[in-house]
Structures are given as C-alpha cells and as structure tokens.
Design a protein around this motif. Structure first.
Motif, PDB file in Angstrom:
ATOM      1  N   LEU A 285       0.840  -1.193   0.000  1.00 24.34           N
ATOM      2  CA  LEU A 285       0.000   0.000   0.000  1.00 24.34           C
ATOM      3  C   LEU A 285       0.872   1.239   0.000  1.00 24.34           C
ATOM      4  O   LEU A 285       1.792   1.363   0.818  1.00 24.34           O
ATOM      5  CB  LEU A 285      -0.926   0.013   1.226  1.00 24.34           C
ATOM      6  CG  LEU A 285      -1.923   1.174   1.315  1.00 24.34           C
ATOM      7  CD1 LEU A 285      -2.976   1.051   0.214  1.00 24.34           C
ATOM      8  CD2 LEU A 285      -2.597   1.208   2.682  1.00 24.34           C
ATOM      9  N   LEU A 286       0.583   2.161  -0.906  1.00 31.55           N
ATOM     10  CA  LEU A 286       1.294   3.431  -0.988  1.00 31.55           C
ATOM     11  C   LEU A 286       0.615   4.451  -0.083  1.00 31.55           C
ATOM     12  O   LEU A 286      -0.579   4.710  -0.215  1.00 31.55           O
ATOM     13  CB  LEU A 286       1.286   3.941  -2.431  1.00 31.55           C
ATOM     14  CG  LEU A 286       1.815   5.362  -2.658  1.00 31.55           C
ATOM     15  CD1 LEU A 286       3.309   5.443  -2.358  1.00 31.55           C
ATOM     16  CD2 LEU A 286       1.528   5.806  -4.091  1.00 31.55           C
ATOM     17  N   VAL A 287       1.370   5.000   0.849  1.00 31.78           N
ATOM     18  CA  VAL A 287       0.876   6.091   1.682  1.00 31.78           C
ATOM     19  C   VAL A 287       1.753   7.305   1.414  1.00 31.78           C
ATOM     20  O   VAL A 287       2.955   7.175   1.155  1.00 31.78           O
ATOM     21  CB  VAL A 287       0.871   5.732   3.185  1.00 31.78           C
ATOM     22  CG1 VAL A 287      -0.091   4.590   3.460  1.00 31.78           C
ATOM     23  CG2 VAL A 287       2.269   5.365   3.668  1.00 31.78           C
ATOM     24  N   VAL A 288       1.160   8.468   1.456  1.00 32.05           N
ATOM     25  CA  VAL A 288       1.857   9.697   1.068  1.00 32.05           C
ATOM     26  C   VAL A 288       1.775  10.720   2.195  1.00 32.05           C
ATOM     27  O   VAL A 288       0.670  11.020   2.673  1.00 32.05           O
ATOM     28  CB  VAL A 288       1.246  10.280  -0.220  1.00 32.05           C
ATOM     29  CG1 VAL A 288       1.999  11.532  -0.647  1.00 32.05           C
ATOM     30  CG2 VAL A 288       1.262   9.242  -1.349  1.00 32.05           C
ATOM     31  N   PRO A 289       2.908  11.252   2.645  1.00 29.34           N
ATOM     32  CA  PRO A 289       2.883  12.299   3.669  1.00 29.34           C
ATOM     33  C   PRO A 289       2.487  13.637   3.056  1.00 29.34           C
ATOM     34  O   PRO A 289       3.048  14.056   2.043  1.00 29.34           O
ATOM     35  CB  PRO A 289       4.325  12.317   4.179  1.00 29.34           C
ATOM     36  CG  PRO A 289       5.139  11.857   3.001  1.00 29.34           C
ATOM     37  CD  PRO A 289       4.279  10.881   2.260  1.00 29.34           C
ATOM     38  N   VAL A 290       1.521  14.286   3.662  1.00 23.52           N
ATOM     39  CA  VAL A 290       1.082  15.607   3.221  1.00 23.52           C
ATOM     40  C   VAL A 290       1.029  16.497   4.456  1.00 23.52           C
ATOM     41  O   VAL A 290       0.160  16.317   5.316  1.00 23.52           O
ATOM     42  CB  VAL A 290      -0.296  15.565   2.538  1.00 23.52           C
ATOM     43  CG1 VAL A 290      -0.727  16.969   2.127  1.00 23.52           C
ATOM     44  CG2 VAL A 290      -0.260  14.655   1.320  1.00 23.52           C
ATOM     45  N   GLU A 291       1.992  17.406   4.530  1.00 16.62           N
ATOM     46  CA  GLU A 291       2.126  18.271   5.704  1.00 16.62           C
ATOM     47  C   GLU A 291       2.251  17.385   6.948  1.00 16.62           C
ATOM     48  O   GLU A 291       3.178  16.613   7.054  1.00 16.62           O
ATOM     49  CB  GLU A 291       0.950  19.255   5.772  1.00 16.62           C
ATOM     50  CG  GLU A 291       0.926  20.198   4.578  1.00 16.62           C
ATOM     51  CD  GLU A 291      -0.281  21.112   4.549  1.00 16.62           C
ATOM     52  OE1 GLU A 291      -1.224  20.922   5.356  1.00 16.62           O
ATOM     53  OE2 GLU A 291      -0.282  22.029   3.712  1.00 16.62           O
ATOM     54  N   GLU A 292       1.293  17.446   7.881  1.00 18.21           N
ATOM     55  CA  GLU A 292       1.428  16.665   9.114  1.00 18.21           C
ATOM     56  C   GLU A 292       0.467  15.481   9.156  1.00 18.21           C
ATOM     57  O   GLU A 292       0.152  14.967  10.226  1.00 18.21           O
ATOM     58  CB  GLU A 292       1.203  17.572  10.326  1.00 18.21           C
ATOM     59  CG  GLU A 292       2.243  18.684  10.444  1.00 18.21           C
ATOM     60  CD  GLU A 292       2.040  19.524  11.685  1.00 18.21           C
ATOM     61  OE1 GLU A 292       1.065  19.263  12.428  1.00 18.21           O
ATOM     62  OE2 GLU A 292       2.857  20.443  11.909  1.00 18.21           O
ATOM     63  N   ARG A 293       0.031  15.027   8.004  1.00 17.84           N
ATOM     64  CA  ARG A 293      -0.883  13.886   7.992  1.00 17.84           C
ATOM     65  C   ARG A 293      -0.449  12.896   6.921  1.00 17.84           C
ATOM     66  O   ARG A 293       0.400  13.182   6.084  1.00 17.84           O
ATOM     67  CB  ARG A 293      -2.317  14.347   7.724  1.00 17.84           C
ATOM     68  CG  ARG A 293      -2.491  15.056   6.399  1.00 17.84           C
ATOM     69  CD  ARG A 293      -3.916  15.530   6.197  1.00 17.84           C
ATOM     70  NE  ARG A 293      -4.026  16.372   5.008  1.00 17.84           N
ATOM     71  CZ  ARG A 293      -5.153  16.873   4.551  1.00 17.84           C
ATOM     72  NH1 ARG A 293      -6.290  16.624   5.183  1.00 17.84           N
ATOM     73  NH2 ARG A 293      -5.165  17.637   3.473  1.00 17.84           N
ATOM     74  N   THR A 294      -1.041  11.725   6.996  1.00 17.14           N
ATOM     75  CA  THR A 294      -0.782  10.679   6.020  1.00 17.14           C
ATOM     76  C   THR A 294      -2.056  10.426   5.235  1.00 17.14           C
ATOM     77  O   THR A 294      -3.135  10.311   5.823  1.00 17.14           O
ATOM     78  CB  THR A 294      -0.350   9.379   6.723  1.00 17.14           C
ATOM     79  OG1 THR A 294       0.894   9.601   7.400  1.00 17.14           O
ATOM     80  CG2 THR A 294      -0.175   8.247   5.727  1.00 17.14           C
ATOM     81  N   ILE A 295      -1.932  10.337   3.904  1.00 14.93           N
ATOM     82  CA  ILE A 295      -3.102  10.052   3.091  1.00 14.93           C
ATOM     83  C   ILE A 295      -2.863   8.786   2.265  1.00 14.93           C
ATOM     84  O   ILE A 295      -1.731   8.392   2.016  1.00 14.93           O
ATOM     85  CB  ILE A 295      -3.479  11.230   2.167  1.00 14.93           C
ATOM     86  CG1 ILE A 295      -2.405  11.446   1.091  1.00 14.93           C
ATOM     87  CG2 ILE A 295      -3.703  12.501   2.976  1.00 14.93           C
ATOM     88  CD1 ILE A 295      -2.810  12.469   0.041  1.00 14.93           C
ATOM     89  N   VAL A 296      -3.967   8.177   1.867  1.00 13.72           N
ATOM     90  CA  VAL A 296      -3.918   6.946   1.084  1.00 13.72           C
ATOM     91  C   VAL A 296      -4.587   7.215  -0.256  1.00 13.72           C
ATOM     92  O   VAL A 296      -5.807   7.383  -0.319  1.00 13.72           O
ATOM     93  CB  VAL A 296      -4.652   5.799   1.812  1.00 13.72           C
ATOM     94  CG1 VAL A 296      -4.601   4.519   0.973  1.00 13.72           C
ATOM     95  CG2 VAL A 296      -4.061   5.570   3.200  1.00 13.72           C
ATOM     96  N   PRO A 297      -3.822   7.281  -1.349  1.00 15.02           N
ATOM     97  CA  PRO A 297      -4.436   7.484  -2.667  1.00 15.02           C
ATOM     98  C   PRO A 297      -5.461   6.395  -2.961  1.00 15.02           C
ATOM     99  O   PRO A 297      -5.186   5.205  -2.765  1.00 15.02           O
ATOM    100  CB  PRO A 297      -3.238   7.418  -3.619  1.00 15.02           C
ATOM    101  CG  PRO A 297      -2.067   7.857  -2.779  1.00 15.02           C
ATOM    102  CD  PRO A 297      -2.343   7.271  -1.426  1.00 15.02           C
ATOM    103  N   ALA A 298      -6.630   6.801  -3.460  1.00 14.84           N
ATOM    104  CA  ALA A 298      -7.753   5.872  -3.592  1.00 14.84           C
ATOM    105  C   ALA A 298      -7.605   4.898  -4.747  1.00 14.84           C
ATOM    106  O   ALA A 298      -8.267   3.848  -4.748  1.00 14.84           O
ATOM    107  CB  ALA A 298      -9.048   6.663  -3.749  1.00 14.84           C
ATOM    108  N   PHE A 299      -6.747   5.184  -5.719  1.00 18.56           N
ATOM    109  CA  PHE A 299      -6.676   4.333  -6.907  1.00 18.56           C
ATOM    110  C   PHE A 299      -6.292   2.895  -6.566  1.00 18.56           C
ATOM    111  O   PHE A 299      -6.592   1.974  -7.320  1.00 18.56           O
ATOM    112  CB  PHE A 299      -5.672   4.905  -7.916  1.00 18.56           C
ATOM    113  CG  PHE A 299      -4.224   4.718  -7.525  1.00 18.56           C
ATOM    114  CD1 PHE A 299      -3.536   3.569  -7.891  1.00 18.56           C
ATOM    115  CD2 PHE A 299      -3.560   5.686  -6.793  1.00 18.56           C
ATOM    116  CE1 PHE A 299      -2.209   3.384  -7.528  1.00 18.56           C
ATOM    117  CE2 PHE A 299      -2.232   5.515  -6.436  1.00 18.56           C
ATOM    118  CZ  PHE A 299      -1.556   4.363  -6.798  1.00 18.56           C
ATOM    119  N   GLN A 300      -5.617   2.692  -5.424  1.00 16.84           N
ATOM    120  CA  GLN A 300      -5.103   1.366  -5.082  1.00 16.84           C
ATOM    121  C   GLN A 300      -6.069   0.550  -4.228  1.00 16.84           C
ATOM    122  O   GLN A 300      -5.723  -0.537  -3.759  1.00 16.84           O
ATOM    123  CB  GLN A 300      -3.761   1.509  -4.358  1.00 16.84           C
ATOM    124  CG  GLN A 300      -3.849   2.392  -3.128  1.00 16.84           C
ATOM    125  CD  GLN A 300      -2.495   2.814  -2.595  1.00 16.84           C
ATOM    126  OE1 GLN A 300      -1.507   2.082  -2.665  1.00 16.84           O
ATOM    127  NE2 GLN A 300      -2.428   4.002  -2.044  1.00 16.84           N
TER     128      GLN A 300
END
Length: 209
Positions: free
Chosen positions: A116-131
């Motif tokens: 699973l790809l998780v991406v740091p954005v500022e002070e949070r972690t997001i999970v791109p929905a395409f996966q």
C-alpha cells in the motif's frame, strides 16, 4: 546588483512562473513593496543568484533555471494528484466500516509489507484511492506492481505519479489501469521491476560516493 537589476530579475522569475519556488530551492526570495519594487531577503546574494539561474545552456543570457522549472513542475503535479480521490484514516475507516485505530493499524501493516502506498502531506498521512477497491480493501492486482517500487524506497509522490499518469509504454494508459488489461499486465509488472532495480542501483551508487 542595483535595485533596478534586482527588480528585473524578480520580474523575469515571475514571468516564468518560478518566483514561488525560490525558497523551496534554498535561494533568496522577494516580496513587492507598496510601489511594486522587488525587495529581496538577501540582496547581497543577487549577483550569485543571477549567475546560478543563468548558468545552464550555451547562451546563458537566455537560459532557464532548470532546477526551478523542475520544482515548479513537481508542485503542479502534486496539486493535480491531490485533486484526485484519496483517504485519511478517518474517511477510510468509514468506507471500511471499521474503527479508526483498526484502519490505521491495517494501513501501517500494508505499507510496511509494500502492498500500500501512503503519502505524507504536511502533518498527515493520506492513502491514494486508486489502489483500493470500493469497499476500501486493497486491490490484489496492484500488489505485484507496488511491491518492487515500495521495496526500493521510491519517493511516494513519484510512485503516485508513475502509477497514475498516462504513459506511452502502456499505450497512453496509466500503469494502475493498464495492469488490469491482460495484454498489458506483464508489461506493467516488468516496467515496475526494472524501475525498482534502477532506483536501487542509484541509491547504492549514492551511498558509495
């Protein structure tokens, strides 16, 4: 460099759409005073900055600061990626019908095993929905693509872009969509493995320097 020269340099960068990326590149930045004149943070570095920005190409007076162009392109791409669907722990928990703590644990476990790809954005972690599937579970068809890339420590933003942007290699489809086409699946998997190998070699080379 005179204030007028500094103003011309600032205008040039504004016209190229690169002024906002100076700070990110570790370069002097500027604001405009009430009269519209550029006020630089480090005016004593302007001669150095001018030489640096015009140092690429056989005709320096017409050169474009490539480093800043790259930063600007990356910023635009990140904006485009963030405009696509993604989840936080809270929103993914709602889709899965699970608690936030359970969802956070599942996300961390999947990320640690390179599924699973998780991406740091500022002070949070997001999970791109395409996966993810509509129920929030992992897409099994993407696991063989994600695993080599994430194991090679590919930059999360670069991985997100590579997976979701149309590519000539996959006949204009994004790799994450092309992998669902039986005629292209092997090609996508091979490309992911080769890219991961390149990333690993580059990383080893940097460490050996």
């Amino acid at each position: 460099m005179t204030p007028a020269d500094g103003d011309r340099l600032a205008t040039w960068l504004e016209d190229l759409g690169l002024a906002a990326h100076l700070g990110e590149a570790g370069l002097p930045t500027f604001t405009r005073d009430p009269s519209g004149l550029a006020v630089w943070t480090e005016p004593d570095r302007l001669d150095e900055l001018d030489r640096l920005l015009h140092s690429v190409g056989s005709e320096p007076e017409h050169a474009v600061p490539v480093g800043l162009v790259v930063l600007a392109r990356q910023a635009r791409l990140r904006t485009e990626l963030l405009a696509s669907p993604w989840f936080t722990y809270d929103t993914l928990a709602e889709v899965r019908g699970a608690s936030v703590d359970a969802t956070r644990y599942a996300v961390h476990k999947a990320a640690q095993t390179h599924r699973l790809l998780v991406v740091p954005v500022e002070e949070r972690t997001i999970v791109p929905a395409f996966q993810l599937l509509p129920d929030g579970e992992l897409r099994p068809d993407l696991a063989p693509v994600l695993e080599p890339l994430l194991a090679a420590r590919m930059d999360p933003w670069r991985a997100w872009a590579w997976l979701t942007q149309p590519a000539a290699l996959t006949l204009g489809q994004a790799p994450e969509r092309a992998v669902t086409d039986p005629d292209l699946t092997d090609l996508v998997l091979h490309a992911a493995v080769r890219l991961a190998e390149t990333l690993s070699r580059d990383s080893t080379s940097r460490q050996d320097r």
